[in-house]
Design a protein around this motif. Structure first.
Motif, PDB file in Angstrom:
ATOM      1  N   ALA A   1       0.842  -1.192   0.000  1.00 22.35           N
ATOM      2  CA  ALA A   1       0.000   0.000   0.000  1.00 22.35           C
ATOM      3  C   ALA A   1       0.875   1.240   0.000  1.00 22.35           C
ATOM      4  O   ALA A   1       1.994   1.229   0.521  1.00 22.35           O
ATOM      5  CB  ALA A   1      -0.919   0.023   1.218  1.00 22.35           C
ATOM      6  N   VAL A   2       0.368   2.279  -0.598  1.00 26.23           N
ATOM      7  CA  VAL A   2       0.960   3.609  -0.483  1.00 26.23           C
ATOM      8  C   VAL A   2       0.224   4.334   0.631  1.00 26.23           C
ATOM      9  O   VAL A   2      -1.013   4.304   0.698  1.00 26.23           O
ATOM     10  CB  VAL A   2       0.842   4.382  -1.808  1.00 26.23           C
ATOM     11  N   VAL A   3       0.977   4.958   1.531  1.00 21.16           N
ATOM     12  CA  VAL A   3       0.408   5.716   2.646  1.00 21.16           C
ATOM     13  C   VAL A   3       1.019   7.113   2.583  1.00 21.16           C
ATOM     14  O   VAL A   3       2.206   7.284   2.851  1.00 21.16           O
ATOM     15  CB  VAL A   3       0.716   5.045   4.000  1.00 21.16           C
ATOM     16  N   THR A   4       0.233   8.097   2.201  1.00 20.50           N
ATOM     17  CA  THR A   4       0.788   9.402   1.859  1.00 20.50           C
ATOM     18  C   THR A   4      -0.073  10.545   2.367  1.00 20.50           C
ATOM     19  O   THR A   4      -1.292  10.404   2.506  1.00 20.50           O
ATOM     20  CB  THR A   4       0.948   9.512   0.324  1.00 20.50           C
ATOM     21  N   ASN A   5       0.567  11.681   2.615  1.00 17.85           N
ATOM     22  CA  ASN A   5      -0.164  12.911   2.900  1.00 17.85           C
ATOM     23  C   ASN A   5      -0.491  13.664   1.612  1.00 17.85           C
ATOM     24  O   ASN A   5      -1.156  14.699   1.661  1.00 17.85           O
ATOM     25  CB  ASN A   5       0.649  13.824   3.822  1.00 17.85           C
ATOM     26  N   ALA A   6      -0.002  13.180   0.474  1.00 16.31           N
ATOM     27  CA  ALA A   6      -0.303  13.820  -0.806  1.00 16.31           C
ATOM     28  C   ALA A   6      -1.774  13.604  -1.163  1.00 16.31           C
ATOM     29  O   ALA A   6      -2.369  12.592  -0.784  1.00 16.31           O
ATOM     30  CB  ALA A   6       0.583  13.240  -1.906  1.00 16.31           C
ATOM     31  N   PRO A   7      -2.388  14.523  -1.906  1.00 11.10           N
ATOM     32  CA  PRO A   7      -3.750  14.308  -2.375  1.00 11.10           C
ATOM     33  C   PRO A   7      -3.832  13.092  -3.281  1.00 11.10           C
ATOM     34  O   PRO A   7      -2.837  12.689  -3.908  1.00 11.10           O
ATOM     35  CB  PRO A   7      -4.065  15.591  -3.156  1.00 11.10           C
ATOM     36  N   ARG A   8      -5.009  12.510  -3.374  1.00  7.86           N
ATOM     37  CA  ARG A   8      -5.173  11.286  -4.166  1.00  7.86           C
ATOM     38  C   ARG A   8      -4.791  11.486  -5.637  1.00  7.86           C
ATOM     39  O   ARG A   8      -4.163  10.616  -6.254  1.00  7.86           O
ATOM     40  CB  ARG A   8      -6.608  10.772  -4.047  1.00  7.86           C
ATOM     41  N   LEU A   9      -5.167  12.621  -6.221  1.00 10.85           N
ATOM     42  CA  LEU A   9      -4.817  12.862  -7.624  1.00 10.85           C
ATOM     43  C   LEU A   9      -3.304  12.864  -7.815  1.00 10.85           C
ATOM     44  O   LEU A   9      -2.793  12.362  -8.816  1.00 10.85           O
ATOM     45  CB  LEU A   9      -5.409  14.191  -8.106  1.00 10.85           C
ATOM     46  N   ASN A  10      -2.569  13.427  -6.850  1.00 10.83           N
ATOM     47  CA  ASN A  10      -1.108  13.404  -6.926  1.00 10.83           C
ATOM     48  C   ASN A  10      -0.569  11.990  -6.801  1.00 10.83           C
ATOM     49  O   ASN A  10       0.351  11.595  -7.526  1.00 10.83           O
ATOM     50  CB  ASN A  10      -0.507  14.255  -5.808  1.00 10.83           C
ATOM     51  N   ALA A  11      -1.108  11.240  -5.849  1.00 10.45           N
ATOM     52  CA  ALA A  11      -0.635   9.874  -5.634  1.00 10.45           C
ATOM     53  C   ALA A  11      -0.812   9.040  -6.907  1.00 10.45           C
ATOM     54  O   ALA A  11       0.106   8.320  -7.323  1.00 10.45           O
ATOM     55  CB  ALA A  11      -1.384   9.240  -4.471  1.00 10.45           C
ATOM     56  N   GLU A  12      -1.971   9.140  -7.513  1.00 11.98           N
ATOM     57  CA  GLU A  12      -2.217   8.404  -8.757  1.00 11.98           C
ATOM     58  C   GLU A  12      -1.258   8.866  -9.848  1.00 11.98           C
ATOM     59  O   GLU A  12      -0.695   8.041 -10.590  1.00 11.98           O
ATOM     60  CB  GLU A  12      -3.667   8.604  -9.205  1.00 11.98           C
ATOM     61  N   ALA A  13      -1.046  10.181  -9.957  1.00 19.07           N
ATOM     62  CA  ALA A  13      -0.165  10.714 -10.994  1.00 19.07           C
ATOM     63  C   ALA A  13       1.276  10.246 -10.797  1.00 19.07           C
ATOM     64  O   ALA A  13       1.962   9.871 -11.766  1.00 19.07           O
ATOM     65  CB  ALA A  13      -0.228  12.244 -10.997  1.00 19.07           C
ATOM     66  N   MET A  14       1.744  10.248  -9.553  1.00 15.94           N
ATOM     67  CA  MET A  14       3.123   9.840  -9.287  1.00 15.94           C
ATOM     68  C   MET A  14       3.331   8.357  -9.532  1.00 15.94           C
ATOM     69  O   MET A  14       4.348   7.945 -10.117  1.00 15.94           O
ATOM     70  CB  MET A  14       3.519  10.229  -7.867  1.00 15.94           C
ATOM     71  N   LEU A  15       2.382   7.533  -9.102  1.00 16.49           N
ATOM     72  CA  LEU A  15       2.520   6.094  -9.340  1.00 16.49           C
ATOM     73  C   LEU A  15       2.470   5.782 -10.831  1.00 16.49           C
ATOM     74  O   LEU A  15       3.204   4.915 -11.323  1.00 16.49           O
ATOM     75  CB  LEU A  15       1.435   5.330  -8.591  1.00 16.49           C
TER      76      LEU A  15
END
Length: 221
Positions: A104-118
Motif C-alpha cells: 500500500a501507499v500511505v501518503t499525505n499527498a492528495p489522491r490525484l497526486n498519488a495516482e499521478a506519481m505512481l
C-alpha cells in the motif's frame, strides 16, 4: 497464513520529487517574502499537510484548502512523465508482488497526486490500495493513515514494514507499530532514527524482501 505487507510513503520515498514541490512552494510563498531554502523546506514544509502549511505560512492569503489544491495542481502540471522511481524501488516492489506480499501507499499527498506519481514511475498496478492522509481522521504525523492501511489489508502491525523519508511520516509509522525503515533522500540516519526509524538506507538498492522478512522476524522474536 497472512502475508506480510510493505507500506510506502510516496514523495521522497518511492520517488524523489522534493525539488518540484520546493519550487512550487517557493513561487507561491514569494509574495510573503519567505525564501524557501533547503532549511526552510525541511523545517517548515517537508512531510506536513498542505492546509497546515498554508495556514501557518500564508495566514492572510485565503482558504488554505484552496491554496493546497492550487499548489498540487501546479505540481501535477510540472511532474515529468515518465519519472524515475527511487533507485532499487521497482525491483523491491516487483519482488514483493511476485511473492504475494500486500503493498500500500500511505501518503499525505492528495489522491490525484498519488495516482499521478505512481503512473509516472510505472508502478500503479503493484499496489493494493492508496491511503491518503487528508481522507483519514488525522494525517501524518498521526498514525491514522498507517493504521487504516493495516485495517484494510487485514495485516497486523507486527507483519508490516513502513518506508518513510520525513520526520512526520516516520513518527506516524513508528506509532502504528510497523517496522520502520528510513530512506535518506533528504535526511540523515541520525535524523530519521530520532524520529523513530529502526533502520535507514540511502535508497532501495540495499533492501531485499529477505532482509525485510528477517527484520520482521527479529522484531517479533
Amino acid at each position: 497464513m497472512t502475508h506480510p505487507a510493505l507500506l510506502f510513503d510516496l514523495d521522497g520515498t518511492l520517488l524523489d520529487t522534493d525539488s518540484i514541490h520546493r519550487d512550487v512552494f517557493a513561487d507561491m510563498l514569494r509574495p510573503t517574502g519567505l525564501e524557501v531554502t533547503e532549511e526552510v523546506y525541511l523545517s517548515k514544509i517537508h512531510g506536513r499537510l498542505n492546509a497546515e502549511i498554508f495556514a501557518d505560512l500564508m495566514p492572510d492569503a485565503g482558504d488554505p484548502q484552496r491554496l493546497s489544491e492550487d499548489k498540487e495542481a501546479e505540481f501535477r502540471k510540472r511532474l515529468p512523465r515518465p519519472y524515475p522511481a527511487m533507485q532499487g524501488a521497482e525491483r523491491l516492489v516487483r519482488e514483493a508482488q511476485v511473492a504475494g506480499w500486500y503493498m500500500a501507499v500511505v501518503t499525505n499527498a492528495p489522491r490525484l497526486n498519488a495516482e499521478a506519481m505512481l503512473d509516472a514511475i510505472g508502478l500503479r498496478d503493484a499496489f493494493d490500495l492508496i491511503i491518503v492522509g487528508e481522507e483519514c481522521l488525522r494525517g501524518k504525523p498521526h498514525p491514522d493513515p498507517y493504521l487504516e492501511a493495516m485495517r484494510e489489508l487485514g495485516v497486523k502491525p507486527a507483519m508490516c514494514a513502513a518506508f518513510e523519508d520525513s520526520p512526520s511520516g516516520m513518527r506516524a509509522a513508528a506509532a502504528s507499530g510497523a517496522f520502520t525503515v528510513g530512506i535518506r533522500s533528504s535526511l540523515s540516519d541520525a535524523d530519521l532514527r530520532t524520529a523513530g526509524a529502526q533502520a535507514t538506507y540511502a535508497d532501495f538498492n540495499d533492501i531485499t524482501l529477505a532482509s525485510v522478512r528477517a527484520h520482521l522476524r527479529e522484531t517479533n522474536a
